[in-house]
Structures are given as structure tokens and as C-alpha cells.
Design an enzyme around this catalytic site. Structure first.
Site: not given
Ligand SMILES: [Zn+2]
Length: 175
Positions: A45, A50, A92-93, A134-135, A138
Site C-alpha cells: 500500500g 508518502q 511501512c515504506l 494503515h494507509e 497516513h
């Protein structure tokens, strides 16, 4: 085009993202680039903040992780109901190399718009529900590490500082 991914503690990750109002070619290009960037980084995702775009946009790809995975372009998402609980490891990226168990709702109903502005609802559970939660975090300036107990969060922040000093963690957006 592969975009640069911003990492903790970059301030862009802490802003509340703005709703999308115009569903135009620029949005479609951003979605394409976000998909490409997510895949290039083996992510499941990616949220627009991000890649330094403070708008309520997500891409999700669980096709590598699940047998019947989902490929989603999600605009202005909202969780309209949630049920149950699950505990599972997240990464997480934007916090590369760190993985921690996080508590999430087991089942959710998502209401959102597609890339043309058409509304849809989606029932998700287990891994997909986790990725969506999670997304969406963000978009509200929340990172998974914020959901850790404070002692764990402090240990993790210290570990990241050490990695920064050792050149093993790339920091973006420092002033
Ligand atoms: Zn993330």
C-alpha cells in the site's frame, strides 16, 4: 515514474491530507506513478503523503501477498464501520526496516471514490482490512509506530537515530 518516498521524521507525513475535489488526468497520472512506486518498493500500500502529496489518495496491491488479492485505487476513503480485533506485524515504506505488531480492527467497511469520482463501498477483513487502516492513518498524519506502547516507540526512535548516525537510514525533509 517512480517517486521519492518520504521517511519518518519528515513533516509531510504528519499533515492531515486534503480531500480530492477534481477527478482529472493529473489525478490519474499520480495514481499510476504511485502504483509504480509501490511496486518498485515491494509495498502492499502507499498513501499520497508518502510521496509528498498531501491529498486523500491511496493505492493498494495485495495480489502478491494473498491468493485473492486486491488491486485498489482509493480516493477520499472513510471507514464507516469496524468490527473485531486482529494483531499482526506491520512495516511501512516511510519507516524502512522496522516491523512491529499492531492492533487493528478485523473487519471494516470502506466507503470511497474511484479515480473517476464514482462512490463505492468495500467490505474488507484480515490482511486487506489491516492495509486499508494503515494507509488511511497516513492521510491523518499517523504512522504505525504511533500506535505502539510508548516504551516501544521510544526504543524504536532510538534505534532509528542510531541507524541515521550509521548511514543505514535515509532521512527526507529535514530543515
Ligand atoms: Zn505506511
Amino acid at each position: 515514474m517512480i517517486l521519492d518516498i518520504k521517511t519518518f521524521p519528515d513533516k509531510v507525513l504528519r499533515k492531515k491530507a486534503e480531500p480530492v475535489i477534481e477527478f482529472n488526468d493529473e489525478l490519474k497520472l499520480l495514481l499510476d506513478n504511485m502504483m509504480e512506486t509501490m511496486r518498485a518498493n515491494s509495498g502492499v500500500g502507499l498513501a499520497a503523503p508518502q510521496v509528498a502529496v498531501s491529498k486523500r489518495i491511496l493505492v493498494i496491491d495485495t495480489t502478491q501477498a494473498e491468493e485473492e488479492g486486491s488491486l485498489l485505487r482509493v480516493i477520499n476513503p472513510e471507514i464507516i464501520s469496524e468490527e473485531g480485533e486482529q494483531l499482526g506485524e506491520e512495516g511501512c515504506l516511510s519507516v524502512p526496516g522496522e516491523y512491529e505488531p499492531i492492533r487493528r480492527a478485523e473487519k471494516i467497511i470502506l466507503k470511497a471514490q474511484d479515480e473517476n469520482g464514482k462512490e463505492f463501498t468495500l467490505e474488507a477483513e484480515a490482511f486487506l482490512a489491516r492495509v486499508i487502516q494503515h494507509e488511511i492513518d497516513h492521510l491523518n498524519g499517523v504512522l504505525f509506530i504511533d500506535r505502539l506502547p510508548s516504551y516501544k516507540r521510544d526504543t524504536l526512535k532510538k534505534a532509528i537515530k542510531r541507524r541515521i548516525a550509521e548511514g543505514d537510514y535515509i532521512v527526507t525533509g529535514m530543515e
